[in-house]
Scaffold this active site. Sequence first.
Site, PDB file in Angstrom:
ATOM      1  N   HIS A   1      38.863  40.544  50.969  1.00 37.08           N
ATOM      2  CA  HIS A   1      38.860  41.458  52.117  1.00 37.08           C
ATOM      3  C   HIS A   1      40.217  42.129  52.337  1.00 37.08           C
ATOM      4  CE1 HIS A   1      40.343  38.658  55.612  1.00 37.08           C
ATOM      5  NE2 HIS A   1      41.006  38.428  54.496  1.00 37.08           N
TER       6      HIS A   1
ATOM      7  N   TRP B   1      41.167  26.758  57.935  1.00 42.50           N
ATOM      8  CA  TRP B   1      40.389  25.925  57.006  1.00 42.50           C
ATOM      9  C   TRP B   1      40.262  24.491  57.480  1.00 42.50           C
ATOM     10  CZ3 TRP B   1      37.578  29.230  55.287  1.00 42.50           C
ATOM     11  CH2 TRP B   1      38.017  30.409  54.710  1.00 42.50           C
TER      12      TRP B   1
ATOM     13  N   GLY C   1      52.122  31.676  40.380  1.00 40.86           N
ATOM     14  CA  GLY C   1      51.848  32.952  39.740  1.00 40.86           C
ATOM     15  C   GLY C   1      51.335  33.988  40.714  1.00 40.86           C
ATOM     16  N   ASP C   2      51.130  35.180  40.194  1.00 46.42           N
ATOM     17  CA  ASP C   2      50.565  36.302  40.927  1.00 46.42           C
ATOM     18  C   ASP C   2      49.235  36.615  40.251  1.00 46.42           C
ATOM     19  OD1 ASP C   2      49.791  38.995  41.559  1.00 46.42           O
ATOM     20  OD2 ASP C   2      51.846  39.443  42.185  1.00 46.42           O
ATOM     21  N   PHE C   3      48.127  36.434  40.963  1.00 45.79           N
ATOM     22  CA  PHE C   3      46.835  36.547  40.281  1.00 45.79           C
ATOM     23  C   PHE C   3      46.493  37.967  39.827  1.00 45.79           C
ATOM     24  CE2 PHE C   3      45.421  35.699  44.870  1.00 45.79           C
ATOM     25  CZ  PHE C   3      45.318  37.033  45.228  1.00 45.79           C
TER      26      PHE C   3
ATOM     27  N   ASN D   1      40.961  44.685  61.915  1.00 47.59           N
ATOM     28  CA  ASN D   1      42.202  43.966  61.646  1.00 47.59           C
ATOM     29  C   ASN D   1      42.667  44.178  60.213  1.00 47.59           C
ATOM     30  OD1 ASN D   1      44.221  42.107  62.752  1.00 47.59           O
ATOM     31  ND2 ASN D   1      43.502  40.727  61.163  1.00 47.59           N
TER      32      ASN D   1
ATOM     33  N   TYR E   1      54.898  38.502  53.890  1.00 49.18           N
ATOM     34  CA  TYR E   1      55.861  37.401  53.809  1.00 49.18           C
ATOM     35  C   TYR E   1      57.289  37.948  53.888  1.00 49.18           C
ATOM     36  CZ  TYR E   1      51.930  34.626  51.938  1.00 49.18           C
ATOM     37  OH  TYR E   1      50.744  33.971  51.745  1.00 49.18           O
TER      38      TYR E   1
END
Length: 257
Positions: free
Chosen positions: A167, A76, A147-149, A214, A59
Amino acid sequence: MSTVFLIESSPKSLYHSIQYSSRTIYLCWHHLTDAIREGTNQYEKAFGRNSKDLFQALYRSDEEMVKFMHLMNSIWNICGRDVITAFDLSPFRSIYDLGGCSGALAKHCVSVYPESSVTIFDLPKVVKTSREHFVSQRDDRIHFYEGDFFKDALPPADLYILARILHDWTDQRCVELLRKGYQSCTPGGGVLLVEALLHEDNSGPLTVQLYSLNMLVQTEGRERKGSEYSGLLAAAGFTCVHIHRTGKIYDVILARK
């Protein structure tokens, strides 16, 4: 089929996916030889950005973040219903979609399971963009949590969805996150993993082998076999693991506490 998948206005359009692949992913693939030789992703060579913090590199600008969110949204929109219905998730009323991004999977989830609510757990700037551009505020069954998990505690829930999350990461980080899910989920709760599974003999599928390359050029992770995910789940404490191969792009694993 071009009117379904190539026209930007189509609900199932892959326009943004193609744009992201050609303008971002392919630039990392320019350095595939270096990635194989070094065993590391190629963000620094491709974009001049240190990838010590993976998602700071991913990002690296608001524009790039929105491009990535459109990519996930298109994936999705096409595949979400298949993975959400691979198991009966109706017993899980409180669901957290970790790294839920644009909310496309959350929308499928509340559509199929109207008695459930889904909370999109993601970084603050992702949540802000999702609220503004992707998720209608009219649906009171979809909520947001900033949040940041890896850094923050996971709020209690019946089910945590990790769709194309593990992954990205090393085995150690995967176990770290899964263990947090195990500790935070309610009794009888669990995690739903959505990943592209390799055959147990590593012979394919070819698409998943390409995905794994990838992951090499873009992330810290790789694609894995079902048995490898079972091992990670066991290391985190889960003992009841069910693997469902959908026969399509993404497979689903349900692990319960």
